[in-house]
Every structure is written in C-alpha cells, then in structure tokens.
Design an enzyme around this catalytic site. Structure first.
Site, short mmCIF file in Angstrom:
data_model
loop_
_atom_site.label_atom_id
_atom_site.label_comp_id
_atom_site.label_asym_id
_atom_site.label_seq_id
_atom_site.Cartn_x
_atom_site.Cartn_y
_atom_site.Cartn_z
N LYS A 77 42.07 -4.76 -41.03
CA LYS A 77 43.07 -3.69 -41.14
C LYS A 77 42.66 -2.60 -40.15
CE LYS A 77 45.04 -0.68 -44.78
NZ LYS A 77 44.97 -0.35 -46.23
N SER A 152 49.37 -0.60 -48.70
CA SER A 152 49.37 -0.23 -47.30
C SER A 152 48.82 -1.32 -46.37
CB SER A 152 48.55 1.04 -47.11
OG SER A 152 47.19 0.80 -47.39
N SER A 176 46.49 -1.08 -52.55
CA SER A 176 46.85 -1.45 -51.17
C SER A 176 46.38 -2.81 -50.70
CB SER A 176 46.34 -0.38 -50.20
OG SER A 176 47.19 0.74 -50.25
#
Lengths: 484, 100
Positions: A77, A152, A176
């Site tokens: 990420k 997210s 997330s």
C-alpha cells in the site's frame, strides 16, 4: 500460475520448476492486462522487480539458502515506505516524496527474498472506506467495475482479487484491510495491535493503525504474517514477543471451540446478508464449534468513539505536513505562514481537511473533556466488554460489513460512509486481531465477507479458525468474471 | 451541544493551518455539524468512574533505548525532499530585511 497459491509459487521456484524472472514476468503481464480497468497500482517497478528476480535465480542456482517468501511478488500500500521510491499515501501533497528509508515490514519482506513489484492506491492518508478519496487514481472492484473495491486499502485488495499479485500489504485503522478484503472476495488480516511494526508506515491514527496482509487464501496470509509479525525496536508500541509459527498445526480441528455471535449488535443486518451469515455459522457447527450468543451492544457507540479518537490523532499526526521539509510546497506562498497554510490547502483533499478540522475541534480547549476524554472513557468500556465476552467464548464471528460492495459515487454523505465501518471499528479500538474471509456471494454476484475476531495476541487461533472454515467451504476459490 | 458557527470553523482552519475560502468553510460547517450530532450520542453512555484509555497495550509503557548514536539520514538524503540552498532547507524570508 496466478491460480496457484503464493506458497505453491514459492515451492515451484525453490524446486527449480519455474524461474523467479518468469514468475515476475507473469504477474507484470497480468498488471499490464488488467490494471488499466482496475486501477489498483500507483507504481509498478517492472525493472527493479525483474532485476531482483534475476538475483534470486542466481542465488538458487548457486545453491544459496532462500527465504520464506522467495520469488513471490508482493505489492505494498502506498503509505508503506520502500527506500528510494515515492510514497504518495494517495495524496497530492506527497506526489514528490521519496521515502528515505525502508519500513520495517519492507526490510523483513526483502530479507525473506520477497519481490516488491509495486505500490497500490488508497484513500488519501488512509482516510476513507472506498478508495474514492485517492487524489491520484480511480480504483474499481474486479468483481464489478462500477463498484468500489472498499477502502482504504482498495488498491491492494483489488490487485490480489484480480490475481495481479499473489500477496499485498495494507493498513487497517478502522477496517481498511478487512472491508476491502470483504468487498473483493479475498483474505485480509488485521493483526493484534503491536504485532507488526508501524515503523515506516505513514501514521494516521497511531493508537489504531496496524499493517496486515492480503492474500487469496488464509495460508498465504499466514505465511506473510510469519515474516512481518515480529518485534521491532524502532516502534515503541511493538509487542515484545518473538515471531509466531502460524502455519504449524494449521490443519488442526476447531471442534469444541466456543464461537460468540453478537446478535443484538447485528439487528440491522438485511435479510440476504443475514442468510449468508447464518449459512457461515452453519459451517462452524459442522466443524464442531459451539455457537453462543454474546452481548456487544456497546459497539453501537463505536463509530462516535472512533471518529473522535482517530481524527484527534490524525490532526496531530498530519501537522508534520507543513511543506517545509517534504511534500509539495505551494508555489503561491510568499511567507513562511503561507507555506504552511497554502501547501496544506492545495495538498489535502476534502475528507482529510474535514478530519483534521474535526480532530482539532475535539482537542480544542473547552471541548476536550466533552469529546476526546469522553471517547477515551467509552473506549475503556469497549475494551472491558470484549474482555468479558472472551471469558464466555474463544472467538467472535460476525459479518465484516452490513452490505456487499457499493457503487462508486453512491455514498456522498460522510456520516453515511463512516457507517460502512460499523462492524470493523470495535476491533481497532480494542487492539484485537481479526480476519476477513470470503463467505459466499450475494444474489447479484458480489462477495460477502465473514469476520473472525480473537482476544489480544490470539492471532494464531483466529487464522486457524479461518483456515478450517476455508477448507470446508472453498468460497475463496471463486474468482471475478473479469479474469476468468 | 457545541455550536459550530462560522467563527468556530474559521478558528479551526487557523489552528489547523489550512487556508480555506468561504465556500469551503460553509461546506465544512455543514459537515462538522452533522458529524457532531453523531458524536453527541456518546453523552448518553455512563462513564462515571471509568478511566480514559490511553493505550490498548497494558504491558507496554515507557519503552527506552540506550542513549547511543544510531543510524540517521545524511544531509544529502534529507535534502532530496525539499528545496535547499547551500546544504540547508530553503524557506521564504521570515524577517523583513533590515529588521535584525
């Protein structure tokens, strides 16, 4: 090759049946083929990952020892640092920010011969539940391109779901990792707070943030946990305990295990989702587990507690983005104060500004007791309640989200979006481990996830139960039409 | 319940060092008001005698390290990410000329 597990890919590489270069080429080709539509990646390191693969091939040929992740492509990420590469955090503010050091998880992956193939899209600074708050790219759900992949960590989840990479890392502050894993029909694990080092993860809510793995099955997620779940002296909240062996005893039985279901808290679950959940409970009964009812109705307060504490922590954490030492400095700024004010105005998106302002408000004099302190006290009550519940059962199961993936653009009201996290937030507030695994598809063909939650440091038990469920259900084998 | 009026929003943008135009401030005012309604629910939870939670890890407190020089960024590595002049971070003039 992409239908193989990460563990099988590694084993084939170790046996000399496939070269690391061929593995990386295969996944680079898949990124090339699918990512234009999916939009999971913010950067792809084609050259460096092929070079790394060639080094591993040479190492193998020379008979040198290879690590647990040997030859496996892995995505990060974009809030996790890889030295010398940009970490944008999905923000305009950091589009030019070159990470000057590796995060601990990056070092651990490289030490075990994993290959970092690219970095994935995310809601700006991990603030969001749909990846729509990314300032840089639109990410779609491989199961339905009109839908959000969740957030997210939506880029990492959709990358694994489209089998563009076998493993990826995300971060989970309020759901997330688990919510996008559920939306994308894959496994996502949020470890016990402190199990995985946060060093080199750009901070959002420091008392809640935790890095964790995405994979297409539970064993692969466990493998990555064995590598990243270790003590780190650069993170003062790192648990002082050695790495655990998650895969050992993975085929053990969960017979006789007590599984708690917080029915009162799940009152608003709609009929279709309720049926999927009840079917999942049926599988646990088949496995010999005992289902008991537990009371977690206090979690109805969890959204308010979370959005007070997380925004308070974010408002202080994001104060560092002042445009002086890093980040995009506003070209209009003439004075030092303008550097701060204008760089932050230009660089931050709407949700980030909203949360910084909220956090500033709940910490401001006159309101700190009524909001921030009050939320800290209710957090204590929530932790206490979980402790009581875990004296009545071994694990808790519940859905990850009230609904399957929603369409992009469908939720405009921020408060409504916050409620997408209603079932995941409690886990972060209490620092618990929890996994999201596929538990079937809705009538319109969207994945729906099941969440298994354990007490602090029971990461092994959580993954074992998830593996037992996966073995008898095989829900994890379903793949989106896009890649069939 | 706390009132979120224009002055409060203006004060918050100043404290947060985020420049905002009036339209943005008006939108933020509406959002903040709605979110505060959500926060207000907490007032109904009885927290009499409950200690505030500062950490979820009860066993960890005051982690110390040896006071020894460790690895750090070099000046060159640091300056990659910002405008610089003569090996230092460059910022706009802080004091007007002739004021020192």
């Amino acid at each position: 090759m992409h239908t193989l597990s990460a563990i099988e890919i590694r084993d084939r590489f170790l046996r000399g049946e496939v070269s690391a270069v061929a593995i990386v080429r295969h996944f680079l080709d898949r990124i090339e083929k699918y990512d234009e539509e999916v939009g999971a990646f913010l950067s792809v390191y084609a050259d460096s990952s092929l070079q790394h693969a060639a080094q591993l091939d040479a190492k193998r040929k020379a008979g040198m020892p290879l690590g647990k992740l040997a030859g496996i492509p892995i995505a990060l990420k974009d809030n996790i640092h890889l030295k010398g590469q940009i970490s944008t955090c999905g923000s305009k503010f950091l589009t030019n920010y070159v990470a000057p050091f590796n995060s601990t998880v990056t070092d651990l992956i490289l030490k075990e011969d994993g290959i970092i193939i690219g970095k994935t899209n995310m809601d700006e600074f991990a603030m969001g539940s749909s990846t729509e708050n990314s300032a840089l790219k639109k990410t779609c759900n491989p199961w339905n391109l009109k839908c959000s992949p969740g957030g997210s960590s939506g880029g990492s989840a959709s990358a694994v779901a489209a089998r563009m990479v076998p493993l990826a890392l995300g971060s989970d502050t309020g759901g997330s990792i688990r919510q996008p894993a559920s939306f994308c029909g894959i496994t996502g694990f949020k470890p016990t707070y402190g199990r995985v080092s946060r060093y080199g993860l750009v901070a959002f809510g420091s008392s809640l943030d935790q890095i964790g793995p995405f994979a297409a099955n539970v064993s692969d997620a466990a493998l990555l946990m064995e590598v990243i779940g270790n003590h780190c002296d650069k993170d003062s909240t790192s648990l002082n305990m050695p790495a655990e062996d998650y895969l050992k005893g993975f085929d053990g039985s969960i017979k006789g295990m007590k599984i708690g279901v917080p029915w009162q808290f799940l009152e608003e679950l709609e009929a279709e989702q309720r049926t999927l959940f009840e079917t999942a409970l049926g599988h646990f009964k088949e496995l010999g587990a005992e289902i008991v009812s537990v009371d977690l109705s206090i979690l109805k307060s969890s959204i308010a507690v979370y959005y007070i504490l997380a925004t308070a922590e974010a408002s202080t954490n994001l104060a560092r983005f002042d445009g002086v030492r890093y980040g995009v400095r506003s070209a209009k700024a003439q004075t030092l104060n303008e550097v701060y004010d204008m760089s932050r105005e230009d660089g931050f998106g709407k949700e980030v500004k909203r949360r910084i302002l909220l956090g500033t408000f709940v910490l401001s004099s006159g309101y700190q007791d009524a909001y921030y302190r009050k939320a800290q006290k209710v957090r204590s009550l929530i932790i206490q309640r979980y402790k009581e519940v875990f004296s009545q059962c071994d694990l808790i199961v519940m859905p990850v989200t009230p609904t399957a993936a929603f369409e992009r653009g469908a939720i405009k009201d921020p408060v409504q979006m916050y409620f997408a996290d209603i079932y995941t937030i409690g886990v972060n507030l209490a620092g618990l481990p929890a996994v999201s695994i596929p538990s079937g598809l809705t009538g319109d063909g969207k994945p729906f996830g099941l969440q298994i939650i354990g007490g602090q440091k029971s990461d092994v038990a959580v993954l074992h139960a998830a593996n037992a469920f996966e073995k008898i259900t095989q829900y994890h084998l379903a793949m989106p039409d896009l890649i069939q | 319940m706390a009132r979120i009026d224009r002055d409060v929003v203006k004060k918050l943008t100043q404290l947060s060092r985020i420049e905002c135009n009036e339209k943005e401030r008006d939108e933020l005012q509406v959002d903040l008001k709605n979110i505060l309604v959500l926060f207000e629910e907490l007032q109904q939870v009885d927290t009499e005698g409950v200690a505030p939670c500062n950490t979820v890890l009860e066993e960890i407190s005051n982690v110390m390290r040896e006071d020894a020089v460790g690895e750090t960024l070099t000046r060159e590595e640091f300056l990659v990410n910002c405008p610089s002049i003569g090996g230092m971070v460059r910022v706009p003039t802080i004091l007007p000329s002739g004021s020192v």
